[in-house]
Motif scaffolding. Structure first.
Motif, PDB file in Angstrom:
ATOM      1  N   GLN A 265      -5.425   6.214  -1.721  1.00 38.02           N
ATOM      2  CA  GLN A 265      -5.198   7.039  -0.529  1.00 38.02           C
ATOM      3  C   GLN A 265      -4.421   8.297  -0.900  1.00 38.02           C
ATOM      4  OE1 GLN A 265      -3.263   4.461   2.335  1.00 38.02           O
ATOM      5  NE2 GLN A 265      -5.238   3.747   3.133  1.00 38.02           N
TER       6      GLN A 265
ATOM      7  N   VAL B   9       0.812  -1.221   0.000  1.00 38.57           N
ATOM      8  CA  VAL B   9       0.000   0.000   0.000  1.00 38.57           C
ATOM      9  C   VAL B   9       0.849   1.277   0.000  1.00 38.57           C
ATOM     10  CG1 VAL B   9      -1.704   1.331   1.291  1.00 38.57           C
ATOM     11  CG2 VAL B   9      -2.004  -1.122   1.004  1.00 38.57           C
TER      12      VAL B   9
ATOM     13  N   GLN C 251     -13.546  -4.460  -2.721  1.00 38.05           N
ATOM     14  CA  GLN C 251     -14.943  -4.057  -2.810  1.00 38.05           C
ATOM     15  C   GLN C 251     -15.376  -3.185  -1.643  1.00 38.05           C
ATOM     16  OE1 GLN C 251     -17.706  -7.462  -2.097  1.00 38.05           O
ATOM     17  NE2 GLN C 251     -15.798  -8.608  -1.756  1.00 38.05           N
ATOM     18  N   TYR C 252     -14.528  -3.060  -0.634  1.00 42.45           N
ATOM     19  CA  TYR C 252     -14.921  -2.309   0.550  1.00 42.45           C
ATOM     20  C   TYR C 252     -14.321  -0.916   0.616  1.00 42.45           C
ATOM     21  CZ  TYR C 252     -16.400  -6.951   1.972  1.00 42.45           C
ATOM     22  OH  TYR C 252     -16.991  -8.176   2.017  1.00 42.45           O
ATOM     23  N   VAL C 253     -13.314  -0.619  -0.201  1.00 44.29           N
ATOM     24  CA  VAL C 253     -12.768   0.726  -0.198  1.00 44.29           C
ATOM     25  C   VAL C 253     -13.749   1.646  -0.917  1.00 44.29           C
ATOM     26  CG1 VAL C 253     -10.376  -0.028  -0.084  1.00 44.29           C
ATOM     27  CG2 VAL C 253     -11.459   0.297  -2.318  1.00 44.29           C
ATOM     28  N   GLU C 254     -13.526   2.940  -0.772  1.00 40.36           N
ATOM     29  CA  GLU C 254     -14.416   3.928  -1.361  1.00 40.36           C
ATOM     30  C   GLU C 254     -13.643   4.806  -2.325  1.00 40.36           C
ATOM     31  OE1 GLU C 254     -17.589   4.141  -1.222  1.00 40.36           O
ATOM     32  OE2 GLU C 254     -17.602   5.967  -2.440  1.00 40.36           O
TER      33      GLU C 254
ATOM     34  N   THR D 151     -10.792  -6.876   0.003  1.00 40.61           N
ATOM     35  CA  THR D 151     -10.788  -5.460   0.390  1.00 40.61           C
ATOM     36  C   THR D 151     -11.184  -4.548  -0.766  1.00 40.61           C
ATOM     37  OG1 THR D 151      -9.053  -5.924   1.995  1.00 40.61           O
ATOM     38  CG2 THR D 151      -9.351  -3.635   1.387  1.00 40.61           C
TER      39      THR D 151
ATOM     40  N   MET E  21      -3.446  -3.866  -3.851  1.00 43.33           N
ATOM     41  CA  MET E  21      -2.840  -3.165  -2.725  1.00 43.33           C
ATOM     42  C   MET E  21      -2.175  -1.877  -3.203  1.00 43.33           C
ATOM     43  SD  MET E  21      -3.651  -4.896  -0.109  1.00 43.33           S
ATOM     44  CE  MET E  21      -2.620  -4.843   1.360  1.00 43.33           C
TER      45      MET E  21
END
Lengths: 353, 353
Positions: free
Chosen positions: A273, A242, A298-301, A296, A266
């Motif tokens: 970010q 990341v 599908q869960y980030v915005e 993950t 990642m």
DNA sequence: GCGGGTAATGCAATCGTGTGCATCAATGCA
DNA sequence: TGCATTGATGCACACGATTGCATTACCCGC
């Protein structure tokens, strides 16, 4: 220490010899009765099985393995089980092995080729019937040594720069996957597309980058070398891509790309970010595509558009192929096709830019 | 098939007998030479070791295990390796076992107590020296059966409703962790706090909920039973708690809580999605706290405030305890303290509500 | 009544290592 | 020179299960 011999040691678990004594037959008869051999009369068989069950007999797989010269055991070598990608492949392997009566030894290597060879050596000592290696970092010259061990080996997504040749392998089609991603970005109008890669998975990085270049050319765009950033990752853990992705995007932003294709999710999350930190909205100002489709993503915005690898299927196929190798059947290497999962991190380029 | 006996079978790997022939000594001498026994003269020892190395000798761990009545092998039983929580504990176990010369068998059970018992039975057949079970679902009456097998067993975060008694265990302090979360929410001013639990991990759910109730009472708040929602999960996969969390929050919203404490991060992420879908901003309109601190928790928007479990440490400790059990040393069960990780999903309640 | 066939069981070797005990040679000492 | 001591090695059994072959008992037919 006479006690040990007289009192049958410290209470070791019971063997066919114990059953034989209790049933007043020879241990051969017990063995045959338990294996339902037709040589044994019905009454004796029933009696022996009865007694065995009463005494709580558990066959000793070690002794069986020694005699049968087959352990019904396989070794699984992964980089690190903490990475969800390897965890999913491992799941595919395990759930396919178990119904076949095969037990799985697990060993992690943290990307170190020496530890990888050490793990394989341990498995060999333990007489595993076969080995599956995920994302192997073992290069060609060691490969040759492996082949000579005559131990059935299947490699999954090999990262050796020479590719998965010489050994049975199941690979994801990195080129096709990257091509899907690029076609998507080009179709919705992007022309200034960057690539964020990674240095410690050389083989698949090279394939994905090649597709990136080719797709640009096919669209009549001359690739700008400055738009490719390959993050220098430690050879070791590969734990956290990341921050690498965030740093890479920061370097790219002055060059004003409208979209970035990332080697994996990642890195894409890191880029996401970084974009947010720079006040850029995704996908309005910048489109992002990842690779792998880890949970993950599908869960980030916004949820990440990404190239989905069939991770469970990679594991299952590898295990099936190993199974066929163990049965002496011919096996050909396989290449699996990835899919594009469209989510909200990609959109047309911003007209006002 | 005379060939098999005459030509030394199909080319099986070489044994100490082969080395003995080549060195013109008995196999006992070879065995002793390789084990550096002082009974063997220096010259012979050197010669034997030289020949062994030249012939590429690999000791047969199966035969050694049979003789030594010890396999240097442990069994690890997990619910599913695809869940990052179990993957991290597994990593802790594996990285502690390997340096000690222990190999790890991996088996997944998908939350089925019967499969769990079957896995343990398989390990017993394979003569593992000990077993680690994570989040066991085995209830008291089966426990008794396990204890009688006399196989060293360490359980991690047991989910049996009776708790981890009778077996050696390492547990997270669910109550203390939940208390940390509640204290945080109460301190920043929340008084109407909901709880989202889950039905298929009964033990830890009960502990966390008890702390939720006690913390409210300690703050002079009478718990409203309507604010507790325990999501009914399948006994099986436990793959996806996210939709459960989303559904639970949807049921809670009409009751106007200002904060929700969730049994774990996946439920919290589901709640987060649901809140967003209902047009609520987190933490402005609703504060959310999770439990576990899985990797994804820091990547969602806003990053999740959560109770961090020392997952790797759970695995390491379990392995260390098993190691001591194997050495016959006394071992006492351990309880690890969780930490609160403050991120951006919690804040003071909205004054305008 | 006896030979031959068959069904049921036991004996013994095997897989590869480890180790107690016996054996043998060399050396020291009287 | 003869005997005890020490050092080095081999023999044989054990670990627990499987299996080819020998053995035993029984039945059938001539």
């Amino acid at each position: 220490m006479q006690r040990r011999t007289r009192e049958a040691a410290v209470s070791r678990s019971i063997s066919i010899a114990d059953i034989a004594r209790a049933a007043n037959v020879s241990h051969s008869t017990v063995s045959r009765a338990l294996r339902d051999s037709p040589l044994i009369s019905a009454e004796v068989r029933a009696r022996v099985q009865q007694i065995a069950s009463e005494m709580g007999y558990v066959p000793n797989a070690i002794a069986q393995s020694l005699k049968e010269r087959r352990t019904n055991t396989i070794g699984l070598v992964v980089t690190t089980i903490a990475d969800p990608f390897y965890a999913d492949v491992t799941k595919g392997v395990e759930e396919t092995a178990r119904p076949a009566g095969l037990s799985v030894f697990l060993s992690a290597t943290y990307g170190d080729p020496m530890q990888e060879l050490a793990a394989i050596e341990t498995f060999r000592r333990r007489q595993v019937d076969g080995i599956i290696v995920i994302s192997s970092r073992i290069e060609a010259h060691h490969r040759e040594r492996l082949r000579r061990t005559r131990l059935p080996i299947v490699v999954v997504n090999s990262q050796a720069s020479t590719g998965g040749h010489a050994l049975t392998s199941v690979l994801i089609d990195d080129y096709a996957g990257a091509h899907l991603a690029m076609r998507h970005l080009l179709t919705i109008g992007h022309r200034r597309i960057a690539y964020i890669g990674v240095s410690n998975r050389p083989f698949s990085n090279e394939r994905r980058h090649a597709a990136y270049i080719d797709a640009l050319r096919a669209a009549g765009i001359t690739p700008d070398p400055a738009l490719t950033v390959v993050a220098q990752a430690d050879p070791g853990p590969e734990a956290d891509d990341v921050p690498l992705g965030a740093a890479a995007l920061t370097r790219l932003l002055p060059l004003r790309p409208t979209a970035v294709f990332c080697y994996n999710d990642m890195l894409a999350i890191g880029a996401l970010q970084s974009a947010r930190a720079h006040g850029l909205s995704v996908p309005k100002h910048l489109s992002l595509v990842g690779f792998d489709d880890i949970a993950t993503a599908q869960y980030v915005e916004p949820p990440l558009t990404t190239v989905a690898q069939p991770r469970l299927e990679l594991g299952r196929r590898a295990m099936q192929m190993l199974h066929r190798l163990l049965a002496g059947q011919p096996v050909t290497s396989a290449v699996l096709k990835p899919d594009l999962t469209l989510r909200a991190s990609t959109g047309p380029p911003d007209r006002n830019q």
